[in-house]
Every structure is written in structure tokens, then in C-alpha cells.
Design an enzyme around this catalytic site. Sequence first.
Site, short mmCIF file in Angstrom:
data_model
loop_
_atom_site.label_atom_id
_atom_site.label_comp_id
_atom_site.label_asym_id
_atom_site.label_seq_id
_atom_site.Cartn_x
_atom_site.Cartn_y
_atom_site.Cartn_z
N CYS A 27 0.91 -1.18 0.03
CA CYS A 27 -0.07 -0.01 0.04
C CYS A 27 0.93 1.08 -0.10
O CYS A 27 0.51 2.30 -0.84
CB CYS A 27 -0.84 0.12 1.32
SG CYS A 27 -1.84 -1.28 1.49
N ASP A 78 -15.35 -13.83 25.33
CA ASP A 78 -16.60 -13.59 24.69
C ASP A 78 -17.06 -14.58 23.47
O ASP A 78 -16.11 -15.17 22.97
CB ASP A 78 -16.78 -12.22 24.24
CG ASP A 78 -18.06 -11.86 23.43
OD1 ASP A 78 -19.08 -12.26 24.14
OD2 ASP A 78 -18.19 -10.63 23.01
N ASP A 107 -14.27 -8.53 21.31
CA ASP A 107 -14.00 -7.88 20.00
C ASP A 107 -13.86 -6.65 20.49
O ASP A 107 -13.40 -5.74 19.59
CB ASP A 107 -15.23 -8.08 18.95
CG ASP A 107 -16.53 -7.83 19.63
OD1 ASP A 107 -16.44 -7.21 20.81
OD2 ASP A 107 -17.48 -8.02 19.00
N ASP A 129 -18.02 -5.17 24.53
CA ASP A 129 -17.43 -5.49 26.09
C ASP A 129 -16.31 -4.51 26.54
O ASP A 129 -15.38 -5.02 27.25
CB ASP A 129 -17.02 -7.02 25.82
CG ASP A 129 -16.44 -7.54 24.67
OD1 ASP A 129 -16.06 -6.44 23.90
OD2 ASP A 129 -16.14 -8.48 24.28
#
Lengths: 56, 811
Positions: free
Chosen positions: B103, B506, B692, B696
Site C-alpha cells: 500500500c 466472549d 471484540d 465489551d
Amino acid sequence: MNILLVMIPLSILLLIGAGIAFFWAVDHDQFEDMETPRLLPLEDAPDTPPTGEPPP
Amino acid sequence: MNASASGCWHCGEPLPPDALLAQVAGTPRAVCCNGCRAAAEWIDQLGLSDYYRLRSAPAERPEESASAQAWARPELARHAVRTLEDGRSEVCVLVEGLRCSACVWLIERSLGGVPGVASVQVNAAAQRARVVFDAERAALPQLLGSLERVGYRALPLDAAALDDARKRESQTAMKRLLVAGFGAMQAMMYASALYLGAFDAMDEVTRDLFRWLGLLVATPVVFYSAQPFFAGARRTLAARRLGMDVPVAIAIALIYVASVVEALRGGAEVYFDSVSMFVFFLLVGRYLEMRARHHAANLSDALARLTPVFADRVRADGTLERVGAAELQPGNHVHVAEGSAVPADGTLDSERCRVDEALLSGESAPVAKRRGDTLVAGSVVVDGPARLVVERVGTDTVLAGIVALVTRAQAERPRLAEAGERAATGFVARVLTLATLTAIGWSFFDPSRAFTATLAVLVVSCPCAFALAVPAALTRALGVLAKRGVLVVHADAIEQLAGATHAVFDKTGTLTEPDLALERIEPHGTLDRDGALALAAALARGSRHPASRAIAAALPDAALPDVTDLRAEAGGGLEGVIDGRRVRLGRADFALARDDVPASLDEAVVLADEAGVLAAFHLSERLRPGARAALDALAADGVALEIVSGDAPGKVAAVAERLGVTHWRARARPADKLARLTALRADGARVIAVGDGINDAPVLAGADVAVALAAGAELAQASSDVVLAGERLGALPEARAIARQALRILRQNQRWSLAYNLTVVPFGALGFVPPWLAALGMSLSSLVVVLNALRIGRRLEHAVEAPLAPAGADA
């Protein structure tokens, strides 16, 4: 031992030269990015010179 | 990337059935949308198609935006563009979607081709590009536009906030380090001549020559390189404290002055080599630490991206004008479209709206707001549009406060480094006392040897190795972890990661893929499968809920029936009118508008009209690749595993069973999750929380060490201690292994250097250590510490392929 009188000033001059070169390199951002330049040799020469604008 | 086979050639997203073709290097390639086709063909026409071969991650999908044009406004450009001394302009932009070194290459080439651009510097690690251009021939919107065309969203950074300070600090540190290094090398050379001469009876003139040469090279080291120590000592003394810098500065000054005096009066020994090496090794430690600090600071720039750059200000006549968020004044009325972020703190002026305040509460469920309620900058209006009266802007906003907090947390030095430095400070203070005692003792016994013995104590007990022990190990560990895609935001996390006993995961988005997949459709009643899907997709098309996205993705670009009166009910589903019929899609109790739903529909997404169920959609969750292996590795390492999820018990149980986890909790709200963590920690457990980072964030904050998977919201990076880039769960057990090894080696280093110093100090005090031996011991002990630190991560070096392994060669 008189050769020392030539060799030692010579080595100090070399040292100062290397120091100046390094200072120049730091001031001109040569150490800013160690990631990108290693990719540059991989690139092929472009067929047409880039123009920057999408051709019509 | 294998984009050619499975997804869009440019961005890698799944191809719709009616994919477009782009001509790249004479070969037709399938792309997903017009934007990608334009980007791919433009890249090719510029002669830059090598990008596809060099890149290691697919590109960001280009989104058509008019925002580049807004930068033409002089009020806005003034904030971002700085005029250089030679009359040219400079702008620093944060480039979103800058993922790999290819990039960088693409950006440099495409921007470099714009007429008027003098130089382009892209830094992949910091995700920044610095462009110097001639304002007469090129304009900011043009530059940003050409970045957008190749698929990168660019955000000009405030000119005042350019990272100049950071850059200057690192450049000065590099120069000081080099001067000290050269000086130490030369001083060592002249000193070895002296040491050898001492055995071979060197004549006095030659001896003095070498002493003066030593003075010549050591002087810049003391007066230039060691400046930070003297400045630091002055600062701490002015504050009436005794930091590490004070004893170090005293030792440097004492050794240097003593050596100059000895050289002047032709005394027994000089110590120019020792003082230079002393400074050099201390500077190496400082430099390594500074690098780690800057690296963490680059991460926090992600937060800056949360604040929107533009706002739609309402003019007096009710029309809208697009202005920069920085131009807003308290009292302005601002229009915020649905799905965009609030540009400044203010009160709601329209009737009602719902906003996602995940950045404040970590709860992504939208919060209902009524007229007069407060909206904070950075929160996202979920259903709108909303209109608000601006109250606070810029640095006064809540978001700016959060950014400041995060920045401050990152500027703090890691606990380990501080403890190490405190130990070293105490040690140096004791050495100074001992040196004084030695001087006093010898002056009674044999005054002629008092000076040399005192200097020998100072030199031989130089805590170089001791001071290097912690930064060397920490820096190496951070470097090794970063190479495997584990970004450590708080350096303390290394210590916590190594000592953790429990790991709480999670489920959604962490153990399973964030995207759901439509598994099967079960038609009820009169509609067939395709008819039901068309209705459901028409409803779901505009929603960003994972379930809606899964349904909409099953029928991407087909001609769908028109929906009118579409409305979303949070936690329930969607409702709309299609062909005069009112249909609902969502949880069974919402879709049927009653509570007693059949158990078979409990976990399905239900499509219903007023007459009853039309179809049930069963969605499946896919486990993340490598989740099982990662959890097994952690369990084998003695970590107790637990899944705490807000999802239904059936789904959590299924995932837990597939992963071999016996402890799980379902239907846990963030407060329940936090309570569970608190309970675990009250029992003496040290907990890793993995999530994530969006839903949370507060839960993560309650753990000993918080780990987030990186493709989540940018906020994840701020609210967690460790970020797993590339969402590779497998990096977690590796990171733990590296952290444990780092901690072990760090302790080893500390013990070893302490033992060395304690052994040699008595010999020095008794006058048994000649200066050359003291200097040798000092450098060897430092070398051992650094080499030992380099062992960190060596065993794992080739075990796992790095997450950003070169790809694209097959494309």
C-alpha cells in the site's frame, strides 16, 4: 612510533566525517521508515510514465 | 491474495452473482463493484499493477465520497496544511486502510504522480503520509481525491498535532547515541593501548598522548550525549527528589573530572573509556524504551479517527452547509444524518433519535434520546436524522477527554521498567555511599591509593547491566510480539499475560466469525423459499445487524420489492409494508407480536405477516479458524477457560462443546460479565478477557489483561491492553509463551547483573581491580544482558508463519 602522529589524526578525521554523514542522514529522515525501502527493488519499471491523472 | 478465485480482485470481498469485469494488465478480472473496477483499472493504467503482486492484504473497498471536495474550504485547509519556509505546503494525513508495505508503495507512486507534488513520505507503522506540495499547482482536495481513487480514505491531521515532537525526540536520541557509541569505541581503543603500554613500559610522552586523545573523544560524549542525564538530574533535584538521573550524573561527572585531573597532573590512571561506555550503555537502554513508547503512541492515533471531520451546519434559512467539525461554534445547529457520527457535544433539538454510545458505555445497543438530551461527539446516530445544538467543541468534548486519558495511560512507563529503575536507583545510591566510605577508609590507610580505589568502585559497580536488564528484555518481547501480529498497547500486559490463570472469552465475534451465514430457509404457509427470501432481503437490506446482513447477502443485487414505512425495533427486528402487506422480520416474539412462540422458532429469524409465520431463517455461526487449537494450547498451558456470552444458552452450549470448554454462561449482560470477572479476581485468579472490544469495552477494562481482536471498532484498540491484529486467535497462546519467556529472562538478567555487581564491588573497594579489568567487566556484563534478551522468541521464530506473510505472489 612517529607514524602514530599521522594515523591518529587521520582516524579522528574519518570519525568526524562519519559523524557528520550520520547527522545528515538523521536530519534528512533516512531512519524514519525502515519498512518501505526494502520493497522498492521488487518493482518493475513501468511501461508508461505515471501521469497522476486517470487517462480519459 | 487468492482474490481472483473467491472474491473481488481489488478488495477481496465476496463477488455478487453479476460481477463486473475490470481489465488489469490485459486480463479480465472479476470485481465486486464499479468503485473497485475504477480503482483497479486506474491502478493498471498508471502502470502500478505491481501493487497486486506486492500487497499482503486486500484493499479497502473504495466508497464514493464527496468529502475530499470539502477540504477545498480555506477555513478547513488552514487547520491541516502548513506552509514551509520555502513557500511550499505540507500536509500530514492519516491513511485509513493502509495495511501493508505494498500500500505504501502504491500511495507513494500515485500521489507522486500528481503535478505539483514535491515529495511523499509514507510510514506504514504509523499509517501516515506526509506530502509536500506546491499550493499553486496542486490542491488538498486533489491529493485526497487521488488517494480515494486508489481505495484509501485519508484524513488530514491537525497541523498543530503533527508528530513533530515525537520525531525530534527520536532524532536527537539517535544522534546522542551515535556520538556516545563512536566516542566509546575510540576511547576503548586508546585505552587498550594504555593498558598494553602499562605492561610494556610505555614512555611517558606516548602515554600522555593517548590520555589526551581519550580526553578528546570522551569530552563530546560527556557534554553532548550525557546531556539528558544532567538535565534530568537538575530537574529531579529541583523537585527535591532523588531519581536514577542524580547518581548517574554524579558518577559521570566524578569519573570525567577525576580523569581530567589525573591527565593534567600525570597521575596513575585515566577512565575516559569507562565514562564513555557508561554513557553509551545507559543511552542504549533509554533509546530502546523510547522506541517502545512511540510505538504505543502510534496506536492511540486510531482514536482520533472516531471524531468526524465534517459537520452539516444548518444555515439560518434552513439549508445545510458542509463545514469542518473544527469550525463549529457553541450555539450552532447541526444536522446529523442517520448512520453518521455526532461531530460535537450538544443537546438534541429534534423530537427523538437513537444513538450508539459504544465509546462511552461499551454497549452497542442504541440508546433512545429525546429533545433536550445530551449527545456526545463520536457517538453514532442509529436512526435519525437528528438535529442538535452544539455546546462543546474540539478539546472540550467528552471524546477529547477520553483521547487524553488514553494518551496519558500510554505515556506512563510500564511498571516493570519503573520497578527496575527504582532498584537501579537504590543500587547507585548505595554504590555512591560505598565509594565515599572507600575514599574515607583508604585516606586513613594509604591516601595515595584512595582516589584510584574510589574510582574503581564507581566504574566496576556501574549498574549499566542492571539498568539495561529491563528495557532490553521488554523491547525485545514487544518487537517479537509485534512481528506475530500481537500489538501490546500497555507494556504492563506482558507481566499480566505471563501470570494469568483464567481466560474468559466472549463468543460472538471472538470465538466465532462476526458474520453469520444463512444456513437454511424453512418456508411456512403459502410462500415458497425464494419468495420468502426476497421479502426478507428487502426488509433487511438497509440494516447493519449481523443477522440482517446475512439474509441480505444471500440475495445481493436482485430486484427486490419496494418497502415503505420501514422501521427497526432494537432487540426485536424490522417492520415494513411491502405490496400493501405489513411484514415483520426478527425474533419470533417480535415477528408474531405475541410471547407464546413455538420452541422450534426460538433461535430462528422469523418472517411473518399479520396472518402468521411466512418463513423461518436459520443462521449458523462459524467458528474462527484456529479457535480450537488456540484454546487447547491455552488449556494445556494450565489456563482455566470460560465462555461468557450474551447469546442464547443453546448457541453458547453448542460452541462450548465444539471447543471443548466446560464452563460457560449464557444470556450475560455486560454487567453480569463484569460481575463474573470481579468474582474470579476476588478468588485470586488473574484473568485474561478476550473480546471484540466493541460490546465489551467495560468488561475488558475489568480484567487483569484485556485482549481484543483487531478488526473490531477502532475503539477496541483503546480499551484493551493487547490487540491481536489479523484476528488470529492462535496468536494468544504464542503471546503468552513469549510473555512468560520474556519475564523469565528479565528476572534472570536482573539477578545476574546484581550478582555480578555485588561480587566485584568488594574487590574494587579493596583495590584489587585494575581499571582495565573494571572496564572490561562492565562492558561484558552489559553484553551478556543484551544477548540474553535476544533469546526471547528465538524458539518460536520459525514455528508459526507470520500473520502478514507475503501473499499476492499467486494472484
